[in-house]
Every structure is written in C-alpha cells, then in structure tokens.
Design a protein around this motif. Structure first.
Motif, PDB file in Angstrom:
ATOM      1  N   LEU A   1      21.119  34.409  53.782  1.00  0.00           N
ATOM      2  CA  LEU A   1      19.872  33.432  53.498  1.00  0.00           C
ATOM      3  C   LEU A   1      19.549  33.247  52.154  1.00  0.00           C
ATOM      4  O   LEU A   1      18.913  34.204  51.733  1.00  0.00           O
ATOM      5  CB  LEU A   1      18.653  33.863  54.600  1.00  0.00           C
TER       6      LEU A   1
ATOM      7  N   MET B   1      17.111  32.744  49.721  1.00  0.00           N
ATOM      8  CA  MET B   1      15.799  32.615  49.654  1.00  0.00           C
ATOM      9  C   MET B   1      15.456  32.464  47.927  1.00  0.00           C
ATOM     10  O   MET B   1      15.896  32.835  47.219  1.00  0.00           O
ATOM     11  CB  MET B   1      15.016  33.777  50.225  1.00  0.00           C
TER      12      MET B   1
ATOM     13  N   PHE C   1      13.031  28.404  51.582  1.00  0.00           N
ATOM     14  CA  PHE C   1      14.392  28.774  52.036  1.00  0.00           C
ATOM     15  C   PHE C   1      15.478  27.229  51.674  1.00  0.00           C
ATOM     16  O   PHE C   1      15.110  26.054  51.978  1.00  0.00           O
ATOM     17  CB  PHE C   1      14.646  28.620  53.519  1.00  0.00           C
TER      18      PHE C   1
ATOM     19  N   GLN D   1      19.643  38.877  58.229  1.00  0.00           N
ATOM     20  CA  GLN D   1      18.900  39.121  59.391  1.00  0.00           C
ATOM     21  C   GLN D   1      18.557  40.432  59.595  1.00  0.00           C
ATOM     22  O   GLN D   1      17.771  40.906  60.389  1.00  0.00           O
ATOM     23  CB  GLN D   1      19.447  38.420  60.401  1.00  0.00           C
TER      24      GLN D   1
ATOM     25  N   VAL E   1      23.947  34.519  61.400  1.00  0.00           N
ATOM     26  CA  VAL E   1      22.654  33.775  61.891  1.00  0.00           C
ATOM     27  C   VAL E   1      22.756  32.464  62.501  1.00  0.00           C
ATOM     28  O   VAL E   1      24.052  31.849  62.537  1.00  0.00           O
ATOM     29  CB  VAL E   1      22.082  33.400  60.543  1.00  0.00           C
TER      30      VAL E   1
ATOM     31  N   SER F   1      17.331  26.565  59.832  1.00  0.00           N
ATOM     32  CA  SER F   1      16.368  26.069  59.046  1.00  0.00           C
ATOM     33  C   SER F   1      15.011  25.842  59.755  1.00  0.00           C
ATOM     34  O   SER F   1      13.908  26.238  59.093  1.00  0.00           O
ATOM     35  CB  SER F   1      16.665  24.801  58.354  1.00  0.00           C
TER      36      SER F   1
ATOM     37  N   VAL G   1      13.746  29.530  60.258  1.00  0.00           N
ATOM     38  CA  VAL G   1      13.477  30.336  58.585  1.00  0.00           C
ATOM     39  C   VAL G   1      12.159  29.765  58.440  1.00  0.00           C
ATOM     40  O   VAL G   1      11.262  30.400  57.816  1.00  0.00           O
ATOM     41  CB  VAL G   1      14.660  30.292  57.736  1.00  0.00           C
ATOM     42  N   ASN G   2      12.100  28.174  58.104  1.00  0.00           N
ATOM     43  CA  ASN G   2      11.040  27.717  57.507  1.00  0.00           C
ATOM     44  C   ASN G   2       9.607  28.021  58.413  1.00  0.00           C
ATOM     45  O   ASN G   2       8.434  28.106  58.106  1.00  0.00           O
ATOM     46  CB  ASN G   2      11.062  26.000  57.583  1.00  0.00           C
TER      47      ASN G   2
ATOM     48  N   THR H   1       9.131  30.858  60.063  1.00  0.00           N
ATOM     49  CA  THR H   1       8.871  31.943  59.745  1.00  0.00           C
ATOM     50  C   THR H   1       7.815  32.124  58.443  1.00  0.00           C
ATOM     51  O   THR H   1       7.156  33.075  58.517  1.00  0.00           O
ATOM     52  CB  THR H   1       9.990  33.026  59.791  1.00  0.00           C
TER      53      THR H   1
END
Length: 439
Positions: A256, A258, A310, A356, A414, A421, A424-425, A427
């Motif tokens: 991911l 970031m 992200f 993850q 993932v 997206s 993740v966004n 979270t």
C-alpha cells in the motif's frame, strides 16, 4: 521490454534535504553498460545492499541506480528515528510473539550498529544522537496504549521510564502531554544528510548513477534495464525500491503506497529556545499511530509530522500538501503555545510501503532477481540491516537472522480496486478522527 508505468517524483520542499549539506550528484547514465550486479534504489536499503555486495565481491562492479537525487527521495523524507524496539501494532501488548520480537530486536540493533560504524568510519555529519525517544499520550486511549506497551517491554526485558505530564517540560519543553514512555535505545538522525553521506562513502567498485529512472525492463538470462538515454544489462538485479517493486512486475497487489506529511520550522531564536526550555534535542512518537511525531533538532528546529493519504499511483498529491500543513499548524500551536511567531519553513510529503499483515519481502523474486521490499515504515534500521543481509545471503552466507528473514511469509494480497481505495481511505479518515488530540 515491459514498460514501467510510474516513476518516482517527489515534491520539492523536503526540509531535511534542503537543510543538509549540499553535495554534487553523480552523473546520470547514458549509453550501453554491462555489469555483474545492478541495484535499483539508492535509499537506506539499496545503499546497504550495494555496499555489502561490493565488499563480498571486491573484484566485481556493482551498479547502483537512483531515479532522483540521493537524499531527495523517500529515505531522506522520514522523521529520522532509527528505532531499536519491535512494535507490533496488531498485538495487545505491542510486542506479540516473544520469539519474533527478540529476533526483530536483534535485527534492529544490528541495523543501528551498521549505521553507527559507517558514520564514525566516514565522518558523516548527520546529527546522529543516541538520545532515546518519548512515546507521548494525551487522551485516555493513548495512556492505555502506553500501559499495554509497558507490559510488552517487561516481557521482552527492555528498559523504559514512565514520565508523568508534570515532569515532561523538563524533557521536551511542552506540558501538552499527560504521560510519556521513554525508551533509551533509539538513535535520532538527519535522514537526508545520512543518506547523502552513505552514498558518498561507497566502496570504489560501486558505480552510482543518479537521476536515472528506469523506464522499461526485461528479465531472462540477463536483466536488461532501459531508460531514456541508454540501457544497463546486468547478470543479477536487486530491487530495493519499496512499493515501486510492483511496477517491476513483483508482489502485485500487496503493498500500500502511503504518504505521510511533515513540516519543519525555521530555527528558533535564542529567546525562543529559552522560552521553550527542555533538552536541546529530542523525539516524540505518538501513542496513537495516527497521532503526531514531533522532534526538536540539533539545529533548533521543530518537526511536525502527521496526516496520511493513500496514493495508489505512487505520486504526491499537492492538494493534500496544502491541506495538511493546516493540521501541522494546529498540532504545533497546541503543543507550543509559547512559540506563537514560529513559522514553518518547509512542508513535504514522503512515501512508505505498508502491507496488510505488516510483513515485508526478503529473498529471490525470480531467476537472477532479488529484492528487499515493503519497509512498513521502518526503513532506517530495517532497510539497512535487510539490505546488508540480502547481499550476504546472495554471497552464500547463512545465519540466524538471514534464516529468520527468509522464513517470513512476506506481504499478503489486498483487495482489488475500487474496494481497496474505498477501504483504505475510510480507515485513514476514521483513524485520524479517532486520534483526537493525539494528532
């Protein structure tokens, strides 16, 4: 040849880069080049791998390829903590399995030892200080994290000191935090200065090419790396380019990308230093992973680092840079009301690769291709030690630490887009909302 669809392109105002001593970048590559070894990525991991390959194979050339300028990219953009202790955020006591924690501690200590030795040997001016770190908490949730981590450190047999809020101004100047957990083993550095120094002290059989982004590749009996001005053909390739390893055909949908955001103030005046008080340099990490990392540097600046985005295309987002500097301002004002006129001189973003399951990759990716990928935010010590040990393993060496790394399962898959997206966004949004004053 397979095209590389995304190239590194960081934003311009990295404070660490601009406040470290300038250096003359090595020339970019042009024409045709044949070599035994090629390493992509001149951050902590790639520098360590190239150095150790050169030492293990002193009669062979190692070509180290950097897409941008050394010290400008990811390794020069972190918060400058070379941390010794394991920190498993998935475990209740943040230590987890004691055997894994002990092996991780040994790796981190070896990484620190390697860096210390190189800094001393080559006289690298990178503001290196073994001054420990504070983990600060403001809210009840944060204090509970500190209490849980204490029990984990007890299990691991590691020293710490609990400092109550009333006593913290003598340490870090501010009375903002309710409690802190001080652990003595962390080393603080100026990351861009360290990376520059490591690059300028490589063995003579390492050839470094900067500003040479690889645009296409071909794997086989030889590895062929193309770019706009030429081609490099290598017998063996080491990928040390973190999430960009996915752009080279490996570990698809595992990392991911970031981005974290930081701001660095102008230097404090003598009067402002007196107003702040506390120790001349220190580092605070947050109890909540979405909170603020804060540093006072040896050149009397304050670093604020918080806010995530992200970026699946691995490119910086300038609108996030503009938005998150307001978070930095608010976080600074909460902590340092005694410094109302201190402005930020630099604001930047820096990328990291997360998985993850919080695991990275170490080993062979394909015939003639090796890699150390997915730093999980521990690039300084972990990148240094894993890059070094990968070069040792390639040279036929085995030891307990190499076996531990080879036995690690690596990053897991993932979900596909658009679910990735969205998840993740969501979270990130919820985590930053819950952080409250810790941010």
């Amino acid at each position: 040849m397979t095209r590389v669809t995304t190239l590194p392109a960081d934003d311009a105002a990295c404070g660490w880069y601009h406040t470290s001593a300038p250096r003359r970048a090595k020339e970019s590559h042009s024409g045709e080049k044949k070599t035994r070894w090629a390493v992509i990525g001149a951050g902590f991991t790639g520098l360590a791998a190239a150095r150790q390959l050169a030492l293990n194979f002193p009669d062979e050339e190692v070509v180290l390829i950097e897409a941008q300028e050394v010290g400008f990219g990811t390794s020069g953009r972190n918060a400058g903590f070379a941390i010794d202790l394991p920190h498993d955020i998935g475990a209740k006591d943040y230590i987890g399995d004691i055997n894994i924690a002990q092996s991780t501690l040994k790796l981190n200590l070896l990484g620190q030892s390697i860096l210390r030795s190189l800094v001393e040997q080559h006289g690298i001016d990178c503001q290196m200080h073994a001054c420990g770190k504070y983990q600060g908490a403001i809210e009840d949730r944060g204090v509970a994290v500190l209490d849980a981590y204490r029990s984990g450190l007890d299990k691991l047999g590691q020293p710490y000191e609990v400092i109550e809020g009333k006593d913290l101004p003598d340490h870090i100047g501010t009375s903002f935090y309710r409690k802190a957990l001080f652990t003595p083993g962390t080393i603080l550095i100026q990351p861009s200065a360290l990376v520059k120094g490591l690059a300028d002290s490589l063995p003579s059989n390492v050839t470094l090419y900067e500003n040479t982004p690889i645009t296409d590749f071909e794997y086989g009996d030889k590895v062929v790396l193309g770019h706009r001005n030429g081609r490099i053909t290598a017998d063996k390739l080491v990928l040390a380019n973190n999430a960009f390893g996915m752009r080279f055909g490996f570990l698809q949908r595992t990392m991911l990308p970031m981005f974290l955001y930081a701001s660095l103030t102008r230097p404090l005046t003598a009067a402002e230093q007196a107003q702040l008080g506390g120790k001349p340099f220190w580092g605070v990490i947050p109890a909540d992973p979405f909170g603020s990392t804060v540093r006072r540097t040896p050149d009397n600046r304050i670093l604020m680092r918080n806010s995530f985005s992200f970026n699946p295309n691995q490119q910086p987002k300038l609108h996030c840079l503009e938005r998150f500097v307001r978070n930095h301002r608010l976080s600074f004002e909460r902590r340092f009301p005694m410094l109302p006129d201190v402005d930020f001189e630099y604001t930047w973003s820096g990328s990291l690769a997360l998985s993850q399951n919080h695991k990275g990759f170490f080993g062979q990716l394909a015939p003639n291709v090796y890699g150390v990928l997915c730093c999980n935010g521990l690039g300084v010590t972990r990148g240094t030690v894993t890059g070094t040990l990968l070069a040792d393993w390639i040279a036929g060496q085995r030891n307990e630490q190499i076996d531990f790394l080879l036995d690690t399962s690596g990053p897991n898959k993932v979900p596909p887009e658009p679910f990735l997206s969205i998840g993740v966004n969501a979270t990130l949004w919820w985590g930053q909302m819950k952080a409250g004053k810790e941010m």
